[in-house]
Design a protein around this motif. Structure first.
Motif, short mmCIF file in Angstrom:
data_model
loop_
_atom_site.label_atom_id
_atom_site.label_comp_id
_atom_site.label_asym_id
_atom_site.label_seq_id
_atom_site.Cartn_x
_atom_site.Cartn_y
_atom_site.Cartn_z
N GLY A 58 0.82 -1.21 0.00
CA GLY A 58 0.00 0.00 0.00
C GLY A 58 0.85 1.25 0.00
N MET A 59 1.93 1.26 0.76
CA MET A 59 2.82 2.41 0.79
C MET A 59 3.46 2.65 -0.58
N VAL A 60 3.92 1.56 -1.20
CA VAL A 60 4.58 1.68 -2.50
C VAL A 60 3.59 2.16 -3.57
N VAL A 61 2.39 1.58 -3.59
CA VAL A 61 1.38 1.98 -4.57
C VAL A 61 1.00 3.45 -4.38
N GLY A 62 0.83 3.86 -3.12
CA GLY A 62 0.49 5.25 -2.86
C GLY A 62 1.57 6.21 -3.30
N PHE A 63 2.81 5.83 -3.10
CA PHE A 63 3.92 6.68 -3.50
C PHE A 63 3.99 6.79 -5.02
N ILE A 64 3.72 5.70 -5.72
CA ILE A 64 3.68 5.75 -7.19
C ILE A 64 2.58 6.69 -7.65
N GLY A 65 1.44 6.65 -6.96
CA GLY A 65 0.35 7.55 -7.29
C GLY A 65 0.73 9.00 -7.12
N ILE A 66 1.48 9.31 -6.06
CA ILE A 66 1.92 10.69 -5.83
C ILE A 66 2.87 11.14 -6.94
N ILE A 67 3.76 10.25 -7.36
CA ILE A 67 4.69 10.60 -8.44
C ILE A 67 3.91 10.92 -9.72
N LEU A 68 2.88 10.12 -10.02
CA LEU A 68 2.09 10.35 -11.22
C LEU A 68 1.32 11.66 -11.17
N ILE A 69 0.86 12.02 -9.98
CA ILE A 69 -0.02 13.19 -9.86
C ILE A 69 0.77 14.49 -9.76
N SER A 70 2.05 14.39 -9.48
CA SER A 70 2.87 15.59 -9.29
C SER A 70 3.69 15.86 -10.54
N THR A 71 3.86 17.12 -10.87
CA THR A 71 4.75 17.53 -11.96
C THR A 71 5.98 18.16 -11.34
N THR A 72 7.14 17.69 -11.75
CA THR A 72 8.36 18.16 -11.10
C THR A 72 9.28 18.94 -12.01
N GLY A 73 9.18 18.73 -13.31
CA GLY A 73 10.09 19.44 -14.21
C GLY A 73 11.51 18.89 -14.10
N GLU A 74 12.42 19.55 -14.77
CA GLU A 74 13.81 19.11 -14.77
C GLU A 74 14.62 19.96 -13.80
N VAL A 75 15.34 19.30 -12.95
CA VAL A 75 16.15 19.98 -11.95
C VAL A 75 17.55 19.41 -11.99
N VAL A 76 18.55 20.28 -12.00
CA VAL A 76 19.94 19.85 -11.99
C VAL A 76 20.35 19.53 -10.56
N LEU A 77 20.84 18.31 -10.35
CA LEU A 77 21.24 17.90 -9.01
C LEU A 77 22.41 18.75 -8.53
N SER A 78 22.27 19.27 -7.31
CA SER A 78 23.30 20.11 -6.71
C SER A 78 23.31 19.87 -5.21
N ILE A 101 -4.09 5.88 -5.45
CA ILE A 101 -4.01 6.37 -4.08
C ILE A 101 -5.15 5.79 -3.23
N VAL A 102 -6.36 5.77 -3.78
CA VAL A 102 -7.49 5.16 -3.06
C VAL A 102 -7.21 3.68 -2.79
N PHE A 103 -6.64 2.99 -3.78
CA PHE A 103 -6.31 1.58 -3.61
C PHE A 103 -5.26 1.40 -2.51
N SER A 104 -4.28 2.30 -2.48
CA SER A 104 -3.23 2.19 -1.45
C SER A 104 -3.79 2.40 -0.05
N ILE A 105 -4.75 3.34 0.10
CA ILE A 105 -5.38 3.57 1.39
C ILE A 105 -6.13 2.31 1.84
N TRP A 106 -6.80 1.65 0.89
CA TRP A 106 -7.53 0.41 1.22
C TRP A 106 -6.56 -0.67 1.68
N LEU A 107 -5.43 -0.80 1.00
CA LEU A 107 -4.45 -1.81 1.37
C LEU A 107 -3.94 -1.61 2.79
N VAL A 108 -3.61 -0.37 3.13
CA VAL A 108 -3.04 -0.09 4.44
C VAL A 108 -4.08 -0.23 5.55
N ASN A 109 -5.30 0.27 5.29
CA ASN A 109 -6.29 0.36 6.35
C ASN A 109 -7.11 -0.91 6.56
#
Length: 301
Positions: free
Chosen positions: A124-144, A281-289
C-alpha cells in the motif's frame, strides 16, 4: 475501519489540501517562516476559543509538556524544514517527498514501536507513492548540493511526522488519553514557542506594506483556524481511534485534494495522470487500512 473514520480521514485531507490555496497567497507576501508561525499561533488561539466555548475543562492531567513537545515534533520542526526546502526545491518535489510520511511510518513503527509489518501495508505504501509521483509535476532539476540539502530537509520533516503519530500514542494514549482538543492546543502552543525565535528574526525584514494586505490576513486566519485548529482536532481524534499508521495515510490524499481545489478555485490545469493516480491512491489507502491482501489470502485458503 468504520465509515465515520473514513469520512473523517477524507475531511482532514480536504482541509489540509485547501491549505495550499491559502499559502499561495500568504507566503509570497509574508514569507514562509512568518506564515508558519502565524499559522500555529492562530491555531493555538482558535483551539483556546473552542475550549472556552465548549467549556472543556482545562485540566490536562500532567500531559501539557508532552503535548507541547509533540507539537515541536509534529508541527514546529517540520514546518521549519519545509520552509528551508522551499528555497531550493520545486513544489512538485516537496509534494512527492511529503508523501513519504506513511513510508516513514511503516519503517519507524516496525523498527521502534513493534508495529506489525505486513505485505499489504508495504504494498500500500509503494502503490500510494507511485500515485503521488504520477499526480505531481516536477520538471527538470539539476542535481546540486543545495538540492540534496532541500531533499534531506523534507525527509527530516516526514521522519518527524512518522515519529509523532507513535509518540502521541505512547505519551498521550498509553497514559490514559486526553481530549483531542487539549492535545491539539498543547501541540500548537509548543510549535508556536519553537517558531517564535525564527519569527522574531524574519518579521522585521518583511516590508511593512505586506502586513497590511486584507486578503493575506484572511488566508492566515483560514489556515490557522480551519487548516490547523479544526484539522488537528480531527487528526488527534483519528490517532486515538484508528492508530498512527492508518492516520498517516492522509498524506497520500492531500495532493489530490490540493490539485482539485486549485482547479476549482484558481482554474489551474489538472495533469493527465490525475485520474489514474487518484485511483492508485485510493487503492493504497484500502491496502493499508484494511489489510486487504491478508484477508483475501485467508478467504482463499
Amino acid at each position: 475501519m468504520r465509515t465515520t473514520d473514513s469520512l473523517r480521514l477524507l475531511l482532514l485531507a480536504a482541509i489540509w489540501g485547501a491549505s495550499f490555496l491559502f499559502m499561495r497567497i500568504a507566503v509570497p507576501a509574508l514569507g514562509a517562516v512568518n506564515t508558519a508561525f502565524l499559522r500555529v499561533l492562530c491555531g493555538a488561539f482558535g483551539l483556546l476559543v473552542v475550549m472556552a466555548v465548549m467549556r472543556i475543562p482545562r485540566r490536562v492531567d500532567g500531559k501539557l509538556s508532552s503535548a507541547m513537545l509533540l507539537g515541536v515534533i509534529n508541527s514546529g520542526l517540520p514546518f521549519l524544514m519545509y520552509c528551508l526546502a522551499a528555497r531550493v526545491l520545486p513544489a512538485g518535489y516537496s509534494a512527492i517527498l511529503n508523501a513519504t510520511t506513511p513510508l516513514m511510518g511503516v519503517i519507524i513503527g516496525a523498527a521502534f514501536f513493534n508495529e506489525k509489518l505486513t505485505f499489504s501495508k508495504v504494498l500500500g505504501m509503494v502503490v500510494g507513492f507511485i500515485g503521488i509521483i504520477l499526480i505531481s509535476t516536477t520538471g527538470e532539476v539539476v542535481l546540486s548540493q543545495a538540492l540534496v540539502l532541500g531533499i534531506v530537509a523534507c525527509l527530516v520533516a516526514t521522519t518527524c511526522y512518522g515519529f509523532a503519530g507513535f509518540l502521541a500514542k505512547r505519551w498521550i494514549g498509553a497514559r490514559g488519553g486526553l481530549d483531542a482538543t487539549k492535545v491539539a492546543f498543547g501541540s500548537q502552543l509548543g510549535a508556536s514557542l519553537f517558531l517564535l525565535p525564527f519569527f522574531a528574526f524574519t518579521a522585521p525584514q518583511t516590508p511593512a506594506a505586506n502586513w497590511q494586505i486584507p486578503e493575506v490576513w484572511g488566508c492566515i486566519l483560514a489556515i490557522g483556524f480551519i487548516c490547523t485548529a479544526l484539522a488537528y482536532i480531527i487528526y488527534f481524534r483519528l490517532l486515538a481511534d484508528i492508530g498512527p499508521l492508518r492516520t498517516l495515510t492522509v498524506t497520500f490524499l492531500i495532493p489530490p485534494f490540493g490539485i482539485f481545489w486549485g482547479w476549482l478555485v484558481l482554474g489551474e490545469q489538472i495533469n493527465q495522470g490525475f485520474i489514474s493516480a487518484s485511483v492508485l491512491i485510493v487503492f493504497s489507502i484500502w491496502l493499508v487500512n484494511s489489510n486487504g491482501l491478508e484477508n483475501w489470502r485467508k478467504v482463499r485458503s
